[in-house]
Scaffold this active site. Structure first.
Site: not given
Length: 274
Positions: A118, A194, A202
């Site tokens: 998150c 989230c 990422c």
């Protein structure tokens, strides 16, 4: 797919803004995303985003759904798959596995490593880490991290975990960088809990772990009385517990990657048990 359709898609994606929107929707697939969330994640003006979504829709890459006054957008998975298949169908004499990553379809065996991501790594991902640590009964090695960690675990989370007899030793707010590099674990599963973390670019994880988005509201953002705030944390705990129990019950050793990915996506949509 024919060449004309493929050329239109390539032309549409040959724009930085449209490509960023497409990549965000691809990361969130198969879930739907609100325009406001896309605007926040990409920094695009609403009018610019609207133009990009129209172009992506006309190319068949994005589909929309209206619910009352709200519109939700999602990746058109079938069209995207047809496009990538068209690009690779003649690759290396019909061997796309030679010129593009092709994850193995064999089952995941042995002890599994799971990472929950998150933004702040202070509430939801910490709850998920503790819940799977208990529900997994040694079958999983569980981690959590944040893209912009707060540095501290929310005290409401620690109190909630203690009251539910969870082991809180070792729980801390960690930076995503700790989960990268030569000494970092190799993960079998990576779950974002989230929307902010799911919308960010990422890293490409070694070993191509199965990933899914298990988003839920941030209890740390709850306002009101102490009872109302406590209720928000309890609801986050119940929702994650429902999903963690479903994940821990999967016959992981007998499922191939495609089946595991489908199950992980479905689990991310489970509501809490009443």
């Amino acid at each position: 797919m024919d060449s004309t359709a493929a050329i239109k898609i390539l032309s549409t994606l040959g724009h930085e803004g449209r490509l960023s929107v497409f990549r965000l929707l691809a990361r969130r697939a198969p879930q739907e995303v609100r325009p406001g969330e896309i605007t926040e994640a990409t920094g695009l003006k609403p009018s610019t985003l609207s133009a990009h979504l129209t172009a992506l829709s006309e190319a068949g890459l994005v589909q929309s759904r209206r619910n009352g006054t709200s519109i939700y957008y999602a990746l058109a998975a079938d069209r995207t798959q047809a496009f990538t298949s068209f690009l690779l169908e003649d690759c290396c004499r019909g061997r796309p596995d030679l010129c593009a990553p092709n994850p193995e379809t064999k089952p995941v065996t042995g002890q599994k490593s799971v990472l929950f991501l998150c933004t702040g790594n202070s509430a939801r991902s910490i709850l998920a880490e503790a819940l799977l640590r208990q529900a997994g009964a040694g079958r999983f090695v569980t981690y959590s991290a944040g893209t912009r960690p707060s540095g501290d675990v929310n005290p409401h989370v620690l109190d909630l975990l203690r009251r539910n007899d969870h082991d809180i030793s070792g729980l801390r707010s960690k930076d995503l960088n700790e989960m990268q590099g030569e000494d970092a674990p190799t993960f079998d599963f990576v779950f974002t809990v989230c929307d902010h973390a799911a919308n960010e670019d990422c890293p490409a994880w070694p070993g191509q772990p199965i990933s899914a988005h298990w988003g839920l509201p941030d209890p740390a953002a709850a306002k009101g009385t102490e009872a109302e705030i406590a209720l928000a944390f309890a609801e986050a705990y119940r929702t994650l517990n429902t999903r963690i129990e479903a994940f821990a019950a999967l016959p992981i050793e007998t499922l191939d990657r495609l089946s595991l990915q489908s199950e992980a996506d479905q689990i991310g949509m489970l509501p809490s048990k009443s």
